[in-house]
Design a protein around this motif. Structure first.
Motif, PDB file in Angstrom:
ATOM      1  N   GLU A 205       0.834  -1.195   0.000  1.00  9.17           N
ATOM      2  CA  GLU A 205       0.000   0.000   0.000  1.00  9.17           C
ATOM      3  C   GLU A 205       0.875   1.254   0.000  1.00  9.17           C
ATOM      4  O   GLU A 205       2.035   1.227   0.382  1.00  9.17           O
ATOM      5  CB  GLU A 205      -0.919  -0.003   1.226  1.00  9.17           C
ATOM      6  CG  GLU A 205      -1.896  -1.165   1.267  1.00  9.17           C
ATOM      7  CD  GLU A 205      -2.859  -1.151   0.089  1.00  9.17           C
ATOM      8  OE1 GLU A 205      -3.231  -0.047  -0.350  1.00  9.17           O
ATOM      9  OE2 GLU A 205      -3.212  -2.237  -0.403  1.00  9.17           O
ATOM     10  N   LEU A 206       0.246   2.347  -0.400  1.00  7.40           N
ATOM     11  CA  LEU A 206       0.974   3.623  -0.453  1.00  7.40           C
ATOM     12  C   LEU A 206       0.944   4.267   0.937  1.00  7.40           C
ATOM     13  O   LEU A 206       0.376   5.334   1.160  1.00  7.40           O
ATOM     14  CB  LEU A 206       0.337   4.545  -1.496  1.00  7.40           C
ATOM     15  CG  LEU A 206       1.152   5.803  -1.876  1.00  7.40           C
ATOM     16  CD1 LEU A 206       2.508   5.420  -2.392  1.00  7.40           C
ATOM     17  CD2 LEU A 206       0.395   6.631  -2.902  1.00  7.40           C
TER      18      LEU A 206
ATOM     19  N   VAL B 105       6.233   2.076  -4.802  1.00  3.55           N
ATOM     20  CA  VAL B 105       4.785   1.872  -4.934  1.00  3.55           C
ATOM     21  C   VAL B 105       4.143   3.111  -5.566  1.00  3.55           C
ATOM     22  O   VAL B 105       3.276   2.998  -6.432  1.00  3.55           O
ATOM     23  CB  VAL B 105       4.169   1.578  -3.547  1.00  3.55           C
ATOM     24  CG1 VAL B 105       2.651   1.494  -3.644  1.00  3.55           C
ATOM     25  CG2 VAL B 105       4.723   0.291  -2.976  1.00  3.55           C
ATOM     26  N   ALA B 106       4.560   4.297  -5.124  1.00  2.00           N
ATOM     27  CA  ALA B 106       3.996   5.528  -5.683  1.00  2.00           C
ATOM     28  C   ALA B 106       4.270   5.637  -7.180  1.00  2.00           C
ATOM     29  O   ALA B 106       3.393   6.026  -7.957  1.00  2.00           O
ATOM     30  CB  ALA B 106       4.574   6.737  -4.950  1.00  2.00           C
ATOM     31  N   LYS B 107       5.478   5.257  -7.604  1.00  2.00           N
ATOM     32  CA  LYS B 107       5.815   5.338  -9.037  1.00  2.00           C
ATOM     33  C   LYS B 107       5.022   4.323  -9.859  1.00  2.00           C
ATOM     34  O   LYS B 107       4.605   4.610 -10.984  1.00  2.00           O
ATOM     35  CB  LYS B 107       7.313   5.124  -9.217  1.00  2.00           C
ATOM     36  CG  LYS B 107       8.160   6.279  -8.688  1.00  2.00           C
ATOM     37  CD  LYS B 107       9.630   5.933  -8.692  1.00  2.00           C
ATOM     38  CE  LYS B 107      10.468   7.050  -8.060  1.00  2.00           C
ATOM     39  NZ  LYS B 107      11.889   6.701  -7.958  1.00  2.00           N
ATOM     40  N   ILE B 108       4.817   3.137  -9.288  1.00  2.00           N
ATOM     41  CA  ILE B 108       4.018   2.131  -9.990  1.00  2.00           C
ATOM     42  C   ILE B 108       2.598   2.644 -10.191  1.00  2.00           C
ATOM     43  O   ILE B 108       2.038   2.568 -11.296  1.00  2.00           O
ATOM     44  CB  ILE B 108       4.018   0.807  -9.207  1.00  2.00           C
ATOM     45  CG1 ILE B 108       5.411   0.173  -9.248  1.00  2.00           C
ATOM     46  CG2 ILE B 108       2.986  -0.160  -9.770  1.00  2.00           C
ATOM     47  CD1 ILE B 108       5.553  -1.041  -8.359  1.00  2.00           C
TER      48      ILE B 108
ATOM     49  N   ASN C 121       7.907  -2.735 -14.839  1.00  2.14           N
ATOM     50  CA  ASN C 121       8.165  -3.031 -16.250  1.00  2.14           C
ATOM     51  C   ASN C 121       6.987  -3.770 -16.884  1.00  2.14           C
ATOM     52  O   ASN C 121       6.625  -3.529 -18.036  1.00  2.14           O
ATOM     53  CB  ASN C 121       9.437  -3.866 -16.374  1.00  2.14           C
ATOM     54  CG  ASN C 121      10.664  -3.059 -16.002  1.00  2.14           C
ATOM     55  OD1 ASN C 121      10.615  -1.841 -16.024  1.00  2.14           O
ATOM     56  ND2 ASN C 121      11.744  -3.728 -15.655  1.00  2.14           N
ATOM     57  N   LYS C 122       6.395  -4.711 -16.126  1.00  2.00           N
ATOM     58  CA  LYS C 122       5.221  -5.408 -16.665  1.00  2.00           C
ATOM     59  C   LYS C 122       4.092  -4.430 -16.946  1.00  2.00           C
ATOM     60  O   LYS C 122       3.374  -4.550 -17.930  1.00  2.00           O
ATOM     61  CB  LYS C 122       4.756  -6.471 -15.673  1.00  2.00           C
ATOM     62  CG  LYS C 122       5.702  -7.654 -15.580  1.00  2.00           C
ATOM     63  CD  LYS C 122       5.208  -8.641 -14.541  1.00  2.00           C
ATOM     64  CE  LYS C 122       6.178  -9.821 -14.411  1.00  2.00           C
ATOM     65  NZ  LYS C 122       5.745 -10.768 -13.364  1.00  2.00           N
ATOM     66  N   LEU C 123       3.949  -3.454 -16.025  1.00  2.00           N
ATOM     67  CA  LEU C 123       2.922  -2.446 -16.219  1.00  2.00           C
ATOM     68  C   LEU C 123       3.196  -1.656 -17.486  1.00  2.00           C
ATOM     69  O   LEU C 123       2.279  -1.347 -18.247  1.00  2.00           O
ATOM     70  CB  LEU C 123       2.873  -1.526 -15.014  1.00  2.00           C
ATOM     71  CG  LEU C 123       1.850  -0.401 -15.061  1.00  2.00           C
ATOM     72  CD1 LEU C 123       0.442  -0.965 -15.107  1.00  2.00           C
ATOM     73  CD2 LEU C 123       2.010   0.510 -13.856  1.00  2.00           C
ATOM     74  N   ALA C 124       4.437  -1.327 -17.716  1.00  2.00           N
ATOM     75  CA  ALA C 124       4.788  -0.565 -18.917  1.00  2.00           C
ATOM     76  C   ALA C 124       4.574  -1.385 -20.178  1.00  2.00           C
ATOM     77  O   ALA C 124       4.081  -0.900 -21.193  1.00  2.00           O
ATOM     78  CB  ALA C 124       6.238  -0.111 -18.837  1.00  2.00           C
TER      79      ALA C 124
ATOM     80  N   SER D 251      12.847  12.528  -7.977  1.00  2.00           N
ATOM     81  CA  SER D 251      12.651  11.459  -8.960  1.00  2.00           C
ATOM     82  C   SER D 251      11.171  11.281  -9.286  1.00  2.00           C
ATOM     83  O   SER D 251      10.782  11.111 -10.447  1.00  2.00           O
ATOM     84  CB  SER D 251      13.241  10.154  -8.416  1.00  2.00           C
ATOM     85  OG  SER D 251      13.001   9.079  -9.298  1.00  2.00           O
ATOM     86  N   LEU D 252      10.334  11.319  -8.253  1.00  2.00           N
ATOM     87  CA  LEU D 252       8.887  11.176  -8.474  1.00  2.00           C
ATOM     88  C   LEU D 252       8.359  12.357  -9.288  1.00  2.00           C
ATOM     89  O   LEU D 252       7.515  12.182 -10.175  1.00  2.00           O
ATOM     90  CB  LEU D 252       8.183  11.102  -7.121  1.00  2.00           C
ATOM     91  CG  LEU D 252       6.685  10.799  -7.160  1.00  2.00           C
ATOM     92  CD1 LEU D 252       6.455   9.359  -7.559  1.00  2.00           C
ATOM     93  CD2 LEU D 252       6.044  11.066  -5.803  1.00  2.00           C
TER      94      LEU D 252
END
Length: 877
Positions: A359-360, A415-418, A463-466, A579-580
């Motif tokens: 979780e975030l 998690v936030a970046k995903i 990466n899978k998400l991308a 970075s975010l």
């Protein structure tokens, strides 16, 4: 000499309750003569003290002052230098030898005789008299033995002032006089006889008094001689010595009692302030640091130990063996207890574990803080007594929490970046103009996330998400051109709203975490105090270290120490936030608007709590990056406006960046509602609007298919409508300018267009106006060959009603081709053309009436015909 003696007695010795017995005028032997007086005195109070006092005249010479005094009991020897010859020199041996020269030998002898007599009368320890004549030591001269009556009066209180001539009788005197007058019956009738009788009786009394005084003086002298002899007797001398011994014994007893009392006070002081109870010693050695009662006992024992060690000893205490042993015991207890506290707290810190969650959210460390705060007073004790161990423990805590938070924060931002990358959907034109390859997105996301400290599987999930995204992805940066290519219904704000919520959640999780940690550090390490000298911070590890006194000028406040420790513990937050922010900016450059508002609000909140806190400083640094991205976004939009290209084969219509600005403004107004950084948006509005104005004009000038006036008229009408509906106060001047430009170019387009249906008629009347302007009278224009009545009739006949209507119909079709459907200005333009046509018609009629009066020439159609033409043409299309 008598006068001087009286003056000295009155001014110097009487105020000090002393009686002057002998005086000698002397100066020091072998030096420049500076006269002074040596005085032999006794006190008027018991026990009698005998002194030799040196008196000297003041520098101004107007009074005498007491310069030095010696006790007679301290005198060991009197040296008269020569017993046979007259010699004014003599020595007095006190703690050192004083050599004097008297003004005369007689004064010296008198003074030495007085000293001998006083020594015999008052002192047990006899002074040794050397080179003194035996006759001088046998009997004190009467002149020096007693003080004359006049001198006694002086000693008692100084010379009395003369009485006044008249003195009032008291009651006793009045009664005596009355009794005497009653005895003498003639006292009142014969005052002279009464006075004579009194005089005779007074003479008799005076004679009796003189005889009595003479007899008394002899008896007094005899009594004084008898007393002198008695003093010489052994019995009286023995009594004197015994009384002296008793007096000395009493003094010794009093001194002994005083010393015993002081000694008792010193012992009581040491016992009260340097005694540590057995219970406190046991708590320091064996106290349980894991239970509340044990902690309380250890805290009380440590405070008692500090009081014992910090007690201010009196001079000489440190030399006592018992004090040294007690201090050694205290030092051993302090060192042993400090080692025990250090080991226990180090173990308590290292035993903390952290669990990762998908979780975030960030793990809370309030349990650890709560457990450790129980030992805050022990940390304060370490800080005050064992600075090195205190620093070591604080360094241990900072190092451990740095590793712990670095891992947790990296996991949290992964998690936030995903979740943030998941907001980038395939848009089929939404927010995108260029397709993105999956590998490019994957590589970009990996580069944004970094390579260190990742969770197992986090990168692969991202990466899978991308990879699972469609082939057509959104561009890295949105633009006003892209927004202008879609309708409001097509504008997918869901992604941006989701991004805004994710970014807000990230900041909302970081804020309480940092505040809680800073509050704990301040309380646990006791660093919320005022600035302290002698302390500084080692930038290499963020810890507080002792500094020598020479470096006090480099000392910093304890608030700065807290900030340094926070910088060390949360050193990864700023990097991860940047970075975010970079990822959000690459997904959609308009995300910088959301980030600017959210970051500004959190910075404002943190500054209200503590402007110098770590959170305030860090968020302020990140806000600079966000503001830079926002400025870059605005500059990018302006650059894209300047690079826009218009097709030469199609009409221009409403330019994409004009409609794009409208959508941008609506989005920005929704985001910046009640925002702290509204001023930044207003500045961006002005920059964008100036760029829109400039580039509309640029496109209008370059347009080949659409007339310039149409491009300007339509686009500025759209800008004016947008600004009027949005009511942006900072763009009020631009709104008025847009309306002005729209009106000017509408009028210009109408006038230029209407010249085409009645072209010859227009040219004819333009020539008429030109002649009038050259000075030809209006009535004489008809006499001009090219503008006579026949030429006028000829031109008018070429424009019958049918031809006019046909020309207007062609004009309507041409205007319809020029104008775009989005702005829907056709009817507005057509109505303006109707008004202009009527105005021109009336103008032509006026010229005919003025320049061709009485000719009866009129137009082939009327105003009513014109209105019918315009109406039927508009309805037919």
């Amino acid at each position: 000499m008598t006068a001087i003696k009286h003056a000295l007695q009155r001014d110097i010795f009487t105020p000090n309750d002393e009686r002057l017995l002998s005086i000698v005028n002397v100066c020091k032997a072998g030096k420049k003569k500076k006269n002074c007086f040596l005085c032999a005195t006794v006190t008027t109070e018991r026990p009698v003290q005998v002194k030799v006092v040196k008196v000297k005249k003041s520098d101004k010479g107007d009074f005498y002052k007491r310069q030095m005094a010696w006790e007679l009991r301290d005198l060991t020897e009197v040296d008269a230098k020569d017993a046979n010859k007259e010699n004014p020199e003599f020595d007095l041996h006190f703690e050192k030898v004083y050599r004097w020269v008297a003004s005369s030998t007689a004064e010296k002898n008198s003074f030495i005789s007085c000293i001998w007599k006083l020594n015999q009368r008052y002192l047990r320890k006899k002074v040794e008299f050397v080179n003194v004549s035996p006759q001088l030591l046998e009997e004190l001269p009467k002149a020096e033995e007693s003080v004359p009556s006049g001198e006694s009066q002086s000693v008692a209180g100084g010379d009395e002032d003369a009485l006044d001539d008249y003195q009032e009788l008291n009651a006793r005197e009045e009664q005596d006089i009355e009794s005497m007058m009653e005895v003498c019956e003639y006292a009142i009738s014969n005052a002279e006889a009464f006075a004579e009788k009194l005089s005779r009786e007074l003479q008799v009394l005076d004679g009796a008094n003189i005889q009595s005084i003479m007899a008394s003086e002899k008896q007094v002298n005899i009594l004084m001689q008898l007393l002198d002899r008695a003093l010489g007797e052994e019995m009286l001398q023995s009594v004197k010595e015994q009384m002296d011994q008793i007096s000395q014994s009493n003094r010794l007893i009093q001194i002994s009692n005083t010393n015993n009392g002081k000694l008792l006070d010193e012992i009581q002081f040491l016992v009260n302030y340097m005694d540590l109870s057995k219970g406190h010693i046991k708590a320091l050695q064996e106290g349980d640091l894991s239970s509340p009662k044990g902690i309380e006992a250890c805290i009380n024992a440590s405070e008692a130990l500090s009081q014992c060690m910090n007690v201010t000893l009196k001079p000489g205490h440190e030399k006592l063996m018992a004090v040294k042993l007690q201090q050694h015991l205290f030092s051993e207890l302090r060192d042993a207890f400090a080692r025990r506290v250090l080991g226990f707290l180090s173990f308590s810190i290292d035993s903390t574990l952290s669990q990762h969650t998908a979780e975030l959210t960030l793990p809370k460390h309030s349990p650890l803080h709560r457990d450790l705060l129980r030992y805050a007073k022990l940390m304060e004790w370490l800080k005050n007594t064992q600075r090195e161990k205190y620093e070591g423990l604080s360094r241990t805590y900072v190092d451990y929490m740095t590793r712990l938070y670095e891992r947790e924060i990296k996991d949290f931002f992964e998690v936030a970046k995903i979740k943030m990358a998941g907001t980038s959907k395939d848009g089929k034109g939404k927010f995108a103009t260029l397709p993105r390859k999956e590998s490019a997105l994957k590589q970009e996301t990996e580069s944004l996330h970094g390579s260190s400290g990742k969770l197992t599987g986090s990168t692969s999930s991202l990466n899978k998400l991308a990879v699972s995204s469609s082939n057509s992805r959104r561009s890295q940066s949105s633009s006003l051109l892209d927004m202008g290519n879609m309708s409001a219904s097509d504008l997918d704000v869901a992604d941006r709203t989701r991004f805004d919520k994710i970014f807000e959640q990230v900041l909302s999780e970081l804020e309480p975490l940092c505040l809680a940690e800073q509050d704990f550090i301040s309380k646990f390490f006791k660093l919320q105090q005022n600035p302290t000298l002698g302390e500084n911070v080692d930038d290499s590890d963020g810890m507080v270290h002792s500094r020598p006194p020479s470096e006090h000028r480099h000392s910093i406040s304890e608030k700065d120490m807290v900030r340094m420790m926070m910088n060390k513990i949360f050193q990864s937050i700023e990097t991860e936030l940047n970075s975010l922010i970079a990822l959000g900016d690459k997904i959609d450059s308009f995300n910088s608007l959301y980030m600017l508002v959210k970051m500004s609000h959190h910075v404002w909140t943190a500054e209200n709590v503590d402007p110098a806190s770590y959170l305030s400083t860090t968020l302020g640094n990140v806000l600079v990056t966000v503001k830079r991205n926002f400025d870059k976004c605005i500059s990018g939009q302006i650059r894209q406006m300047e690079e826009v290209k218009i097709s030469k084969k199609s009409k221009v219509g409403i330019l994409p960046f004009v409609t794009g600005f409208e959508e941008f403004a609506k989005l920005a107004e929704a985001i910046f509602r009640n925002a702290e950084r509204r001023g930044d948006l207003d500045k961006a509005y002005i920059k964008l609007m100036r760029a829109v104005f400039n580039n509309v004009e640029k496109v209008a000038n370059e347009s080949q298919k659409t007339p310039r006036d149409v491009v300007m008229m339509e686009n500025f009408h759209h800008i004016f409508s947008t600004l009027s509906s949005l009511k942006i106060s900072c763009l009020e001047a631009e709104r008025k300018e847009a309306k002005q430009k729209y009106t000017e170019h509408l009028q210009s387009y109408v006038i230029n267009s209407l010249g085409q249906p009645l072209e010859k008629l227009n040219h004819f009347f333009e020539g008429v106006e030109a002649r009038v302007a050259q000075g030809v009278h209006e009535e004489e224009v008809s006499y001009q060959l090219a503008f006579n009545k026949q030429e006028l009739r000829k031109v008018i006949k070429e424009y019958p009603g049918k031809e006019v209507k046909k020309g207007l119909d062609n004009l309507y079709k041409k205007v319809d081709k020029h104008l775009c459907e989005e702005e829907n200005l056709l009817q507005v333009v057509w109505h303006s053309m109707q008004d202009e046509f009527i105005r021109q018609y009336k103008h032509f009629e006026g010229l005919i009436n003025r320049c061709y009066p009485g000719s009866g020439i009129t137009m082939e159609f009327t105003i009513l015909d014109m209105l019918e033409y315009f109406s039927s043409i508009a309805q037919s299309h």
